[in-house]
Design a protein around this motif. Structure first.
Motif, PDB file in Angstrom:
ATOM      1  N   ILE A   4       0.853  -1.195   0.000  1.00 20.08           N
ATOM      2  CA  ILE A   4       0.000   0.000   0.000  1.00 20.08           C
ATOM      3  C   ILE A   4       0.891   1.249   0.000  1.00 20.08           C
ATOM      4  O   ILE A   4       0.534   2.262  -0.600  1.00 20.08           O
ATOM      5  CB  ILE A   4      -1.007  -0.028   1.188  1.00 20.08           C
ATOM      6  CG1 ILE A   4      -2.286   0.732   0.792  1.00 20.08           C
ATOM      7  CG2 ILE A   4      -0.443   0.569   2.456  1.00 20.08           C
ATOM      8  CD1 ILE A   4      -3.153   0.033  -0.210  1.00 20.08           C
ATOM      9  N   LEU A  18       1.470   1.920  -3.567  1.00 16.10           N
ATOM     10  CA  LEU A  18       0.307   2.476  -4.271  1.00 16.10           C
ATOM     11  C   LEU A  18       0.016   3.907  -3.814  1.00 16.10           C
ATOM     12  O   LEU A  18      -0.544   4.695  -4.566  1.00 16.10           O
ATOM     13  CB  LEU A  18      -0.913   1.565  -4.099  1.00 16.10           C
ATOM     14  CG  LEU A  18      -0.758   0.167  -4.716  1.00 16.10           C
ATOM     15  CD1 LEU A  18      -1.984  -0.689  -4.455  1.00 16.10           C
ATOM     16  CD2 LEU A  18      -0.493   0.247  -6.221  1.00 16.10           C
ATOM     17  N   LEU A  19       0.424   4.240  -2.577  1.00 20.82           N
ATOM     18  CA  LEU A  19       0.272   5.621  -2.105  1.00 20.82           C
ATOM     19  C   LEU A  19       1.503   6.464  -2.477  1.00 20.82           C
ATOM     20  O   LEU A  19       1.615   7.619  -2.061  1.00 20.82           O
ATOM     21  CB  LEU A  19       0.046   5.641  -0.583  1.00 20.82           C
ATOM     22  CG  LEU A  19      -1.271   5.013  -0.093  1.00 20.82           C
ATOM     23  CD1 LEU A  19      -1.278   4.858   1.426  1.00 20.82           C
ATOM     24  CD2 LEU A  19      -2.477   5.838  -0.532  1.00 20.82           C
ATOM     25  N   LEU A  20       2.424   5.854  -3.226  1.00 20.29           N
ATOM     26  CA  LEU A  20       3.638   6.517  -3.735  1.00 20.29           C
ATOM     27  C   LEU A  20       4.552   7.038  -2.623  1.00 20.29           C
ATOM     28  O   LEU A  20       5.187   8.081  -2.755  1.00 20.29           O
ATOM     29  CB  LEU A  20       3.257   7.643  -4.718  1.00 20.29           C
ATOM     30  CG  LEU A  20       2.342   7.215  -5.868  1.00 20.29           C
ATOM     31  CD1 LEU A  20       1.933   8.408  -6.727  1.00 20.29           C
ATOM     32  CD2 LEU A  20       3.003   6.151  -6.739  1.00 20.29           C
ATOM     33  N   GLU A  21       4.592   6.272  -1.500  1.00 17.60           N
ATOM     34  CA  GLU A  21       5.448   6.668  -0.378  1.00 17.60           C
ATOM     35  C   GLU A  21       6.686   5.780  -0.256  1.00 17.60           C
ATOM     36  O   GLU A  21       7.722   6.206   0.223  1.00 17.60           O
ATOM     37  CB  GLU A  21       4.656   6.564   0.935  1.00 17.60           C
ATOM     38  CG  GLU A  21       3.522   7.574   1.015  1.00 17.60           C
ATOM     39  CD  GLU A  21       2.528   7.241   2.111  1.00 17.60           C
ATOM     40  OE1 GLU A  21       2.709   6.205   2.789  1.00 17.60           O
ATOM     41  OE2 GLU A  21       1.567   8.006   2.274  1.00 17.60           O
ATOM     42  N   GLY A  70      -5.760  -2.079  -4.747  1.00 14.69           N
ATOM     43  CA  GLY A  70      -5.800  -0.959  -3.812  1.00 14.69           C
ATOM     44  C   GLY A  70      -6.569  -1.261  -2.531  1.00 14.69           C
ATOM     45  O   GLY A  70      -6.254  -0.733  -1.469  1.00 14.69           O
TER      46      GLY A  70
END
Lengths: 184, 172
Positions: free
Chosen positions: A39, A42-45, A97
């Motif tokens: 995740i 997918l949250l680009l962290e 997601g």
């Protein structure tokens, strides 16, 4: 000699299992059997997932193209269509997601003791596939056939030597990997 | 042997390992590594158990018969390999709600199970719709430079990024 190995069915089941053990071991050591890491991507962290995927694609690609060139391995590109690859990709992403695992990493999550994978995700995937098997006859000749291109590869599509594409994609992916490594 | 008990390895080491493992799959088994078809076969096995052999008449189960094959054994192997890695790094434990979900959304195991189940349904439909998942398309297909795989994996991530952003914006 390799053909003889390919035809020994029981041995193949054992090889499949052993490749799976190593694959699962690597997925877990890479941290990508964890919901938090997927995740995070997918949250680009957290870019762990892309780092692993891109390194695997570059390494795998160079090796299998050399092996195919030497005639010791055959490639098996999957068929596809606009309706199947794009729409299927979009549906998959909604699940990706929400669930935060994909079919390979959820098997790994089962092995590390994730209850949401064992008692939620796995059951959902199997139910989803049962639905799909039920409505497959209505999809096969309609949406899945839209923009059908079969087992096409990028070099075939562009009508150039596979080496040109294999090497350019490797260079491009290495550049992306470098940028991710520096900026993330 | 210190590296064996480390909890995490560098993503580059792991990526190279997976790449080399895919060479082994092509050489020894003439197959790309893939996972989702094994789940489809399992769906068929369960449906046959519940509703009898007539489900084998379904065109999809004729295409992918519900039998134990190479890929099915691969998935069993993944579970076992991940378990071994978790044991070696001493991280194996039963966890109902992942930390990130618990902090941002809800610590309720029930809510997490429902979301995981619904997400699983979409993954199940989407991976069969696209003919592969993050392994079969995302790694094995892209390395073969298949058009289907590059398209699929790009849309896996576009949609996954949008969904994750929506879930974390709406519910947290």
């Amino acid at each position: 000699m390799l053909h003889q190995i390919h035809e020994r069915q029981r041995l193949q089941l054992l090889i499949g299992f052993l490749i799976g053990v190593i694959f699962g071991f690597l997925l877990h050591k890479g941290g990508i059997t964890r919901y938090d890491v997927i995740i995070g991507q997918l949250l680009l962290e957290d870019f762990t997932v892309l780092k692993i995927m891109i390194t695997a694609i570059i390494t795998g690609k160079l090796g299998i193209h050399v092996m195919a060139h030497l005639g010791i391995a055959e490639l098996h590109p999957k068929p596809g269509s606009i309706g199947s690859s794009i729409l299927g990709g979009l549906i998959f992403g909604i699940g990706f997601g929400l669930l935060g695992y994909c079919p390979g990493t959820i098997a790994g999550a089962v092995g590390q003791g994730s209850g949401d994978a064992i008692f939620g995700g796995i059951g959902g995937i199997i139910v989803g596939m049962t639905f799909f098997a039920g409505f497959y006859p209505r999809l096969a000749h309609t949406v899945l056939a839209v923009g059908n291109f079969g087992e096409l590869t990028i070099p075939q599509k562009m009508n150039v030597s596979p080496w040109i594409i294999a090497i350019s994609v490797a260079v491009l992916l290495s550049l992306i990997l470098f940028l991710i490594h520096v900026y993330r | 042997m210190q590296w064996l008990v480390m909890e995490r390895w560098s993503p580059y080491t792991v990526g190279m390992g997976i790449g080399i493992l895919s060479w082994a799959a092509f050489l020894l088994s003439n197959k790309p590594i893939g996972v989702s078809t094994a789940f489809a076969r399992t769906a068929g096995m369960i449906e046959r158990f519940l509703r009898g052999p007539r489900v084998l008449e379904k065109p999809y189960y004729k295409k992918f018969p519900p039998v134990i094959d190479w890929e099915w054994m691969l998935v069993i192997g993944i579970i076992f390999g991940s378990f071994l890695s978790a044991l070696s790094g001493n991280t194996f434990h039963l966890q109902w709600v992942p930390d990130r979900w618990s902090e941002a959304i809800s610590p309720s195991p029930f809510l997490r199970l429902i979301a995981a189940f619904i997400g699983g349904v979409f993954i199940g439909i989407g991976s069969r719709w696209a003919g592969g998942c993050t392994s079969g398309h995302g790694i094995s297909g892209t390395m073969q430079l298949a058009v289907s795989s590059w398209l699929a994996v790009i849309f896996f991530f576009i949609s996954g990024i949008a969904t994750a952003a929506a879930v974390y914006r709406i519910f947290s």
